[in-house]
Write a protein that holds these residues in place. Structure first.
Motif, PDB file in Angstrom:
ATOM      1  N   VAL A  22       5.830  -2.319  -9.952  1.00  0.00           N
ATOM      2  CA  VAL A  22       5.180  -1.471  -8.427  1.00  0.00           C
ATOM      3  C   VAL A  22       5.848  -0.478  -9.708  1.00  0.00           C
ATOM      4  O   VAL A  22       4.083   0.485  -9.323  1.00  0.00           O
ATOM      5  CB  VAL A  22       5.655  -1.492  -7.263  1.00  0.00           C
ATOM      6  N   LEU A  26       1.893   1.765  -9.631  1.00  0.00           N
ATOM      7  CA  LEU A  26       1.225   2.333  -8.603  1.00  0.00           C
ATOM      8  C   LEU A  26      -0.078   3.345  -8.507  1.00  0.00           C
ATOM      9  O   LEU A  26      -1.364   2.927  -7.476  1.00  0.00           O
ATOM     10  CB  LEU A  26       2.273   3.522  -7.936  1.00  0.00           C
ATOM     11  N   ALA A  29      -2.719   0.841  -7.468  1.00  0.00           N
ATOM     12  CA  ALA A  29      -2.400   0.185  -6.223  1.00  0.00           C
ATOM     13  C   ALA A  29      -3.876   0.157  -5.284  1.00  0.00           C
ATOM     14  O   ALA A  29      -3.760  -0.999  -4.488  1.00  0.00           O
ATOM     15  CB  ALA A  29      -1.397   0.513  -6.019  1.00  0.00           C
ATOM     16  N   LEU A  31      -4.375   1.848  -2.021  1.00  0.00           N
ATOM     17  CA  LEU A  31      -3.744   1.574  -1.356  1.00  0.00           C
ATOM     18  C   LEU A  31      -5.230   2.830   0.057  1.00  0.00           C
ATOM     19  O   LEU A  31      -4.326   2.269   1.047  1.00  0.00           O
ATOM     20  CB  LEU A  31      -2.606   2.505  -0.874  1.00  0.00           C
ATOM     21  N   LEU A  83      -4.477  -4.638  -5.142  1.00  0.00           N
ATOM     22  CA  LEU A  83      -2.768  -4.669  -5.345  1.00  0.00           C
ATOM     23  C   LEU A  83      -2.032  -4.291  -4.271  1.00  0.00           C
ATOM     24  O   LEU A  83      -1.250  -4.736  -3.786  1.00  0.00           O
ATOM     25  CB  LEU A  83      -2.412  -4.587  -6.603  1.00  0.00           C
ATOM     26  N   GLY A  84      -1.772  -2.927  -4.270  1.00  0.00           N
ATOM     27  CA  GLY A  84      -1.066  -2.404  -3.547  1.00  0.00           C
ATOM     28  C   GLY A  84      -1.066  -3.168  -1.067  1.00  0.00           C
ATOM     29  O   GLY A  84      -0.213  -3.101  -0.770  1.00  0.00           O
ATOM     30  N   THR A 116       6.717  -9.998  -4.848  1.00  0.00           N
ATOM     31  CA  THR A 116       6.215  -8.492  -5.673  1.00  0.00           C
ATOM     32  C   THR A 116       5.328  -9.142  -7.402  1.00  0.00           C
ATOM     33  O   THR A 116       4.983  -8.963  -8.108  1.00  0.00           O
ATOM     34  CB  THR A 116       7.144  -8.078  -5.882  1.00  0.00           C
ATOM     35  N   TRP A 123      -2.492 -10.847  -9.884  1.00  0.00           N
ATOM     36  CA  TRP A 123      -3.717  -8.903 -10.316  1.00  0.00           C
ATOM     37  C   TRP A 123      -3.857  -9.473 -11.709  1.00  0.00           C
ATOM     38  O   TRP A 123      -4.544  -9.108 -12.353  1.00  0.00           O
ATOM     39  CB  TRP A 123      -2.964  -8.916  -9.302  1.00  0.00           C
TER      40      TRP A 123
END
Length: 173
Positions: A22, A26, A29, A31, A83-84, A116, A123
């Motif tokens: 992770v 990041l 991600a 987000l 992914l995030g 995870t 992914w």
């Protein structure tokens, strides 16, 4: 006692590996999807949580096994949100389900790590086949992307079975 120690070391290693993955991923991600499409995120995240909280019981040789449907919704989240958001939804659902079931903290961490690592594998499989795991209404998937999605689902399944199967094998050894 030694069996349990080996299992716990494996479980903690899975959690640490997931944390490292992770941290490294990041920047990929996505987000921002959570704020860009909060309704779709909420619906799919709700499906992940409900899928984890309402397992299907399967009777087996005097013992019940449970199957959860959360991974199906998490894979859908991976496809549309990236992914995030998928990791957040699956992680929260896993923690809530495990706390509700009264599992010890090391098992909670293991399950988060297991999911995870499985989601990261899915992914990575999609990325390796040059399919963006972030579909939208403006960019829906095309038929030539279906094989990559199937490979991603297979990667999720294989990594999940490998991580859990190793823990079970260490306990039974």
């Amino acid at each position: 006692m030694r069996k349990l120690w080996r299992v716990r070391v494996w479980c903690e290693a899975a959690f640490v590996a997931a944390c490292v993955a992770v941290a490294l991923l990041l920047p990929s991600a996505h987000l921002s999807y959570i704020l860009e499409d909060p309704f779709t995120f909420a619906v799919l995240a709700g499906g992940v949580v409900l899928g984890e909280m309402l397992p299907i019981k399967i009777p087996r040789r005097g013992d019940d096994e449970e199957l959860t449907l959360s991974a199906s919704f998490a894979m859908a989240m991976l496809l549309v949100g990236g992914l995030g958001p998928a990791l957040i939804a699956q992680g929260v659902a896993s923690v809530l389900g495990d706390i509700r079931s009264g599992k010890p903290a090391w098992r909670v961490r293991f399950n988060v790590g297991q999911y995870t690592l499985s989601m990261v594998a899915a992914w990575a499989a999609m990325r390796a086949m040059e399919v963006s795991p972030r579909l939208s209404v403006l960019h829906p998937f095309a038929s030539h992307q279906l094989p990559a999605m199937l490979v991603a689902a297979g990667a999720f399944f294989l990594v999940n079975v490998w991580v859990v199967g190793t823990a079970v094998a260490l306990f039974q050894e």
